[in-house]
Design an enzyme around this catalytic site. Structure first.
Site, PDB file in Angstrom:
ATOM      1  N   ASP A  82       6.270  54.244  42.349  1.00 29.70           N
ATOM      2  CA  ASP A  82       7.916  54.466  42.378  1.00 29.70           C
ATOM      3  C   ASP A  82       8.413  53.294  43.298  1.00 29.70           C
ATOM      4  O   ASP A  82       7.802  52.774  44.093  1.00 29.70           O
ATOM      5  CB  ASP A  82       7.914  55.798  43.320  1.00 29.70           C
ATOM      6  CG  ASP A  82       9.556  56.239  42.950  1.00 29.70           C
ATOM      7  OD1 ASP A  82      10.152  56.015  42.240  1.00 29.70           O
ATOM      8  OD2 ASP A  82       9.825  56.959  43.936  1.00 29.70           O
ATOM      9  N   HIS A  83       9.628  53.119  42.942  1.00 30.78           N
ATOM     10  CA  HIS A  83      10.597  52.176  43.722  1.00 30.78           C
ATOM     11  C   HIS A  83       9.702  50.890  44.468  1.00 30.78           C
ATOM     12  O   HIS A  83       9.687  51.005  45.753  1.00 30.78           O
ATOM     13  CB  HIS A  83      11.132  52.904  44.905  1.00 30.78           C
ATOM     14  CG  HIS A  83      12.430  53.671  44.359  1.00 30.78           C
ATOM     15  ND1 HIS A  83      13.557  53.028  43.944  1.00 30.78           N
ATOM     16  CD2 HIS A  83      12.879  54.785  44.124  1.00 30.78           C
ATOM     17  CE1 HIS A  83      14.630  53.828  43.587  1.00 30.78           C
ATOM     18  NE2 HIS A  83      13.858  54.984  43.699  1.00 30.78           N
TER      19      HIS A  83
ATOM     20  N   HIS B 191      18.945  59.522  47.293  1.00 33.06           N
ATOM     21  CA  HIS B 191      17.715  60.031  48.019  1.00 33.06           C
ATOM     22  C   HIS B 191      17.939  60.649  49.436  1.00 33.06           C
ATOM     23  O   HIS B 191      18.757  60.511  50.238  1.00 33.06           O
ATOM     24  CB  HIS B 191      16.603  58.797  48.246  1.00 33.06           C
ATOM     25  CG  HIS B 191      16.261  57.898  46.968  1.00 33.06           C
ATOM     26  ND1 HIS B 191      16.654  56.542  46.839  1.00 33.06           N
ATOM     27  CD2 HIS B 191      15.906  58.468  45.849  1.00 33.06           C
ATOM     28  CE1 HIS B 191      16.083  56.134  45.685  1.00 33.06           C
ATOM     29  NE2 HIS B 191      15.731  57.267  45.039  1.00 33.06           N
ATOM     30  N   GLY B 192      16.807  61.568  49.697  1.00 35.02           N
ATOM     31  CA  GLY B 192      16.743  62.278  50.825  1.00 35.02           C
ATOM     32  C   GLY B 192      17.553  63.585  50.723  1.00 35.02           C
ATOM     33  O   GLY B 192      17.757  64.341  49.783  1.00 35.02           O
TER      34      GLY B 192
ATOM     35  N   GLY C 156      16.646  61.352  43.285  1.00 38.43           N
ATOM     36  CA  GLY C 156      17.732  62.047  44.202  1.00 38.43           C
ATOM     37  C   GLY C 156      17.750  63.648  43.581  1.00 38.43           C
ATOM     38  O   GLY C 156      18.517  63.858  44.003  1.00 38.43           O
TER      39      GLY C 156
ATOM     40  N   THR D 278      11.536  64.133  48.543  1.00 38.24           N
ATOM     41  CA  THR D 278      11.905  64.736  49.520  1.00 38.24           C
ATOM     42  C   THR D 278      11.577  66.064  49.936  1.00 38.24           C
ATOM     43  O   THR D 278      11.022  66.666  50.770  1.00 38.24           O
ATOM     44  CB  THR D 278      13.509  64.601  49.777  1.00 38.24           C
ATOM     45  OG1 THR D 278      13.916  63.222  50.163  1.00 38.24           O
ATOM     46  CG2 THR D 278      14.001  65.109  51.251  1.00 38.24           C
TER      47      THR D 278
END
Length: 286
Positions: free
Chosen positions: A82-83, A179-180, A208, A232
């Site tokens: 990921d990312h 995100h978060g 997200g 998250t």
């Protein structure tokens, strides 16, 4: 069924309009629990690793855990990086055996992002792997990558040109997601997903996802979001269940690590099965 390609999982989901949980794991316990939850739900699952997790555990150890835990598994599973903005880490993971990567060059201008993404796609194809691409940074910091400032939204034509020229297998647009932890229910650009899907036929990755409503998930999945990222929510479940168990252990003065691991595992399994039900992937194993 066992380990399959990212494309096989997302293409089936895209065609049938259900979403597949793409869950970021952080250690051996969460990896095993996510896989167990997928088996319990009879759901395909995309196991994701952040660059931070790869670096903290090591790609060799992490991939060894993956191959051991997926041997003979009864549902379709795939391993995704990921990312990742670091080309060296992408190369390391592809060589090790990851099934797909997200090359995150969203901080670069679109032309340079596109040029490098073409190279990453070519590299991945040599390993039979697939690539997710993006041109806008999703707001929020995740495992040390990202920014709390939302990037400029690119035009639809820019997004379509990027998808066409790079040949990415999955595309992650910015639609107001982050995100978060959301401080309020996010306002999302549902139409942008429809416009990209209608023009390209490429499955969409929804980033997200932690904190979106069930109605938002259902709407976006019906429009072509076949890969639904969850990071998250797992971290919160892992940490809160750990904290609750340890507080109880302290109160009882009873220190039993195997029971601790089992309790936390059960929470992660339940999270995974719940996501599969919400996203419509339960009982979709083949």
């Amino acid at each position: 069924m066992s380990v399959v390609s990212l494309k096989e999982i997302v293409d089936r989901a895209f065609d049938a309009r259900y979403g597949v949980p793409a869950i970021n794991v952080v250690n051996d316990l969460t990896l095993e629990a996510v896989l167990a939850g997928a088996v319990e739900a009879r759901s395909p699952v995309i196991v994701q690793t952040s660059v931070k997790t790869v670096r903290s555990i090591g790609s060799a150890v992490l991939f060894g855990m993956w191959t051991s835990m997926t041997a003979g598994i009864e549902v379709p599973v795939t391993l995704h990086l990921d990312h990742c903005p670091d080309r060296a880490v992408i190369s390391e993971c592809l060589e090790r055996g990851w099934n797909s990567v997200l090359f995150d060059a969203s901080t670069l201008d679109v032309a340079e992002n596109q040029r490098q993404t073409v190279e990453v796609v070519a590299e991945a194809r040599r390993y039979g792997a697939h690539v997710e691409g993006e041109i806008e940074a999703i707001r929020g910091v995740e495992d040390g990558i990202g920014s709390d400032t939302e990037s400029v939204r690119q035009s639809l034509q820019t997004a379509l040109g990027f998808i066409r020229e790079t040949g990415v297998d999955v595309f992650a647009p910015s639609i107001g997601n982050a995100h978060g932890v959301y401080s309020r229910t996010p306002h999302l650009d549902f139409q942008r997903v429809s416009d990209i899907v209608e023009a390209t036929g490429v499955p969409i990755a929804l980033h997200g996802g932690s904190g979106m409503t069930d109605a938002q998930f259902a709407d976006l999945i019906s429009r072509g979001c076949a890969k639904v990222n969850i990071s998250t929510a797992l971290k919160i479940e892992f940490m809160r269940s750990s904290l609750a168990f340890l507080k109880g252990a302290e109160e009882r003065d009873n220190w039993d690590p195997p029971s601790f691991f089992s309790d936390v595992r059960s929470h992660v399994v339940a999270l995974t099965t719940g996501l599969a039900t919400t996203f419509g992937s339960a009982d979709k194993a083949w």
